[in-house]
Scaffold this active site. Structure first.
Site, PDB file in Angstrom:
ATOM      1  CB  CYS A  81       2.085 -13.821 -10.654  1.00  0.00           C
ATOM      2  SG  CYS A  81       0.571 -13.876 -11.654  1.00  0.00           S
ATOM      3  CG  HIS A 185       2.902  -9.505 -12.553  1.00  0.00           C
ATOM      4  ND1 HIS A 185       3.810 -10.508 -12.811  1.00  0.00           N
ATOM      5  CD2 HIS A 185       1.688  -9.975 -12.942  1.00  0.00           C
ATOM      6  CE1 HIS A 185       3.177 -11.538 -13.341  1.00  0.00           C
ATOM      7  NE2 HIS A 185       1.893 -11.252 -13.427  1.00  0.00           N
ATOM      8  CD  GLU A 187       7.018  -8.893 -12.331  1.00  0.00           C
ATOM      9  OE1 GLU A 187       6.417  -9.666 -13.108  1.00  0.00           O
ATOM     10  OE2 GLU A 187       6.788  -8.842 -11.103  1.00  0.00           O
TER      11      GLU A 187
END
Length: 208
Positions: A81, A185, A187
């Site tokens: 990011c 992102h 994750e």
């Protein structure tokens, strides 16, 4: 077990990134000072927030020259990011100089009716150039974005995936030498994000 240094400068979504790597069997080491990089095999530079405050915090921590030296030695780094944006030379978001590990600029997404900014939500990635993050034959998948700026690399060949925004394709992920980064992102991107992180860890583990 792969030892990942997670750079902590007070502007990253550290907990979710740490958990994602630990689920994949990596050991995560918090890095707040250059000497904590010593035992790491690879670094992750996360980030949430604005460009200038992030660079100010990195400078204050003494990590900027250490990160630059790390990448100059062709050691692995993954940006996430804002962490992708900091790898470049400059940004429309502020006046600070970026890390300069990748040549190019971070540009504001265009203001287009019907396309709210920040660009937020799940989007399908489009392949551009193969990389360890997105090798030939692997599905790129849908991933989760939250951003108002996107990279415009000087070398278009470092773009490994893009995403459609309004009437154009913008940079979603980059790869150059030992440096990779995702604007989205991973994750927070479910199975697709986990596969991307797994491929990166596998690449790190296979390095001499």
């Amino acid at each position: 077990m792969t030892r990942i240094g997670l750079i902590d400068y007070g502007m990253g979504n550290l907990h979710s990134v740490q958990r994602a790597f630990e689920r994949l069997g990596a050991e995560v080491i918090g890095v707040q000072a250059p000497e904590q990089m010593t035992d790491c095999q690879a670094l992750v530079l996360p980030g949430v927030g604005a460009f200038d405050p992030a660079m100010e915090r990195l400078q204050a921590s003494g990590l900027v020259p250490a990160i630059q030296a790390w990448c100059s030695a062709a050691r692995p780094l993954l940006g996430i990011c804002l962490g992708l944006q900091l790898l470049f030379e400059s940004s429309d978001e502020g006046e600070a100089r970026g890390l300069g590990l990748l040549k190019g600029h971070i540009a504001a997404l265009p203001r287009v009716s019907g396309y709210p900014i920040p660009h937020m939500g799940w989007e399908p990635l489009q392949r551009v150039h193969p990389s360890p993050l997105f090798p030939e034959g692997e599905e790129a998948g849908w991933v989760y974005f939250v951003h108002s700026f996107a990279a415009e690399p000087q070398d278009p060949h470092c773009v490994t995936t893009s995403v459609r925004f309004a009437d154009r394709q913008v940079t979603a992920a980059v790869w150059s030498g030992s440096v990779g980064a995702c604007q989205f992102h991973p994750e927070k991107s479910g199975v697709a994000g986990e596969q991307i992180l797994r491929r990166w860890l596998r690449w790190v583990e296979q390095r001499p």
